[in-house]
Design a protein around this motif. Structure first.
Motif, short mmCIF file in Angstrom:
data_model
loop_
_atom_site.label_atom_id
_atom_site.label_comp_id
_atom_site.label_asym_id
_atom_site.label_seq_id
_atom_site.Cartn_x
_atom_site.Cartn_y
_atom_site.Cartn_z
N VAL A 195 0.84 -1.20 0.00
CA VAL A 195 0.00 0.00 0.00
C VAL A 195 0.87 1.25 0.00
O VAL A 195 0.59 2.21 -0.73
CB VAL A 195 -0.96 0.00 1.21
N GLU A 196 1.95 1.23 0.79
CA GLU A 196 2.84 2.39 0.85
C GLU A 196 3.46 2.68 -0.50
O GLU A 196 3.55 3.85 -0.92
CB GLU A 196 3.95 2.16 1.90
N GLU A 197 3.87 1.64 -1.22
CA GLU A 197 4.46 1.83 -2.54
C GLU A 197 3.42 2.37 -3.53
O GLU A 197 3.73 3.26 -4.34
CB GLU A 197 5.04 0.52 -3.05
N LYS A 198 2.20 1.83 -3.47
CA LYS A 198 1.14 2.31 -4.36
C LYS A 198 0.84 3.78 -4.11
O LYS A 198 0.65 4.56 -5.05
CB LYS A 198 -0.14 1.49 -4.15
N LEU A 199 0.81 4.18 -2.84
CA LEU A 199 0.54 5.58 -2.51
C LEU A 199 1.69 6.49 -2.92
O LEU A 199 1.47 7.62 -3.35
CB LEU A 199 0.24 5.71 -1.02
N ARG A 200 2.91 5.99 -2.84
CA ARG A 200 4.07 6.77 -3.28
C ARG A 200 4.01 7.00 -4.79
O ARG A 200 4.26 8.11 -5.27
CB ARG A 200 5.37 6.03 -2.90
N VAL A 201 3.65 5.97 -5.55
CA VAL A 201 3.50 6.10 -7.00
C VAL A 201 2.40 7.10 -7.32
O VAL A 201 2.55 7.96 -8.20
CB VAL A 201 3.20 4.73 -7.65
N THR A 242 -10.49 10.39 -12.17
CA THR A 242 -9.80 9.34 -12.91
C THR A 242 -8.33 9.22 -12.52
O THR A 242 -7.79 8.11 -12.41
CB THR A 242 -9.90 9.62 -14.43
N ALA A 243 -7.68 10.34 -12.27
CA ALA A 243 -6.24 10.32 -12.01
C ALA A 243 -5.88 10.12 -10.54
O ALA A 243 -4.80 9.63 -10.24
CB ALA A 243 -5.61 11.63 -12.51
N ILE A 244 -6.78 10.52 -9.63
CA ILE A 244 -6.43 10.48 -8.21
C ILE A 244 -7.39 9.62 -7.38
O ILE A 244 -6.95 8.70 -6.69
CB ILE A 244 -6.37 11.89 -7.61
N VAL A 245 -8.66 9.92 -7.43
CA VAL A 245 -9.62 9.29 -6.52
C VAL A 245 -9.71 7.78 -6.76
O VAL A 245 -9.57 6.99 -5.82
CB VAL A 245 -11.01 9.96 -6.62
N LEU A 246 -9.95 7.37 -8.00
CA LEU A 246 -10.09 5.94 -8.27
C LEU A 246 -8.79 5.16 -8.01
O LEU A 246 -8.84 4.11 -7.37
CB LEU A 246 -10.61 5.72 -9.70
N LEU A 254 -8.49 4.77 -4.17
CA LEU A 254 -9.37 3.72 -3.64
C LEU A 254 -8.85 2.34 -4.04
O LEU A 254 -8.89 1.41 -3.22
CB LEU A 254 -10.79 3.92 -4.14
N ALA A 255 -8.36 2.20 -5.25
CA ALA A 255 -7.80 0.93 -5.70
C ALA A 255 -6.55 0.55 -4.88
O ALA A 255 -6.35 -0.62 -4.55
CB ALA A 255 -7.48 0.98 -7.18
N VAL A 267 -13.04 -0.64 -7.49
CA VAL A 267 -13.73 0.58 -7.93
C VAL A 267 -14.79 0.30 -8.99
O VAL A 267 -15.60 1.16 -9.29
CB VAL A 267 -12.74 1.65 -8.44
N PHE A 268 -14.81 -0.91 -9.52
CA PHE A 268 -15.82 -1.29 -10.51
C PHE A 268 -16.96 -2.09 -9.91
O PHE A 268 -17.86 -2.52 -10.62
CB PHE A 268 -15.16 -2.07 -11.65
N ASN A 269 -16.93 -2.29 -8.60
CA ASN A 269 -17.99 -3.03 -7.90
C ASN A 269 -18.87 -2.03 -7.17
O ASN A 269 -18.44 -1.41 -6.19
CB ASN A 269 -17.35 -4.01 -6.91
N PRO A 270 -20.13 -1.86 -7.61
CA PRO A 270 -21.01 -0.87 -6.98
C PRO A 270 -21.39 -1.20 -5.55
O PRO A 270 -21.92 -0.35 -4.85
CB PRO A 270 -22.23 -0.84 -7.90
N ASP A 271 -21.09 -2.42 -5.08
CA ASP A 271 -21.30 -2.74 -3.68
C ASP A 271 -20.19 -2.18 -2.80
O ASP A 271 -20.35 -2.02 -1.60
CB ASP A 271 -21.38 -4.26 -3.48
N GLU A 272 -19.04 -1.86 -3.40
CA GLU A 272 -17.91 -1.33 -2.65
C GLU A 272 -17.74 0.18 -2.83
O GLU A 272 -17.41 0.88 -1.88
CB GLU A 272 -16.61 -2.03 -3.06
N VAL A 273 -17.92 0.65 -4.05
CA VAL A 273 -17.75 2.08 -4.36
C VAL A 273 -19.02 2.56 -5.06
O VAL A 273 -19.35 2.07 -6.13
CB VAL A 273 -16.52 2.31 -5.26
#
Length: 64
Positions: free
Chosen positions: A3-9, A29-33, A36-37, A43-49
């Motif tokens: 998660v830390e690496e994903k957030l750094r990217v 598209t560039a930040i929020v999704l 969350l991912a 992010v493509f499951n309407p039960d989660e997002v």
């Protein structure tokens, strides 16, 4: 990737492309999704997002 690496990217992407994010849709598209991912939400499951979820707040009834 952790998660830390994903957030750094994601943080690097924000620094690099912030001037191109001029609209709400571009920002989503560039930040929020990707954010969350990175937190392992599907992010493509309407039960989660839930897109355009109405979150009533004081003085803001029915706004998204």
């Amino acid at each position: 990737m952790s998660v830390e690496e994903k957030l750094r990217v994601l943080a690097d992407r924000i620094k690099t492309h912030s001037s191109a994010m001029l609209t709400e849709e571009a920002l989503k598209t560039a930040i929020v999704l990707p954010f969350l991912a990175a937190l392992d939400y599907d992010v493509f499951n309407p039960d989660e997002v839930i897109p355009e979820f109405c979150a009533d707040a004081v003085g803001k009834k029915g706004e998204k």
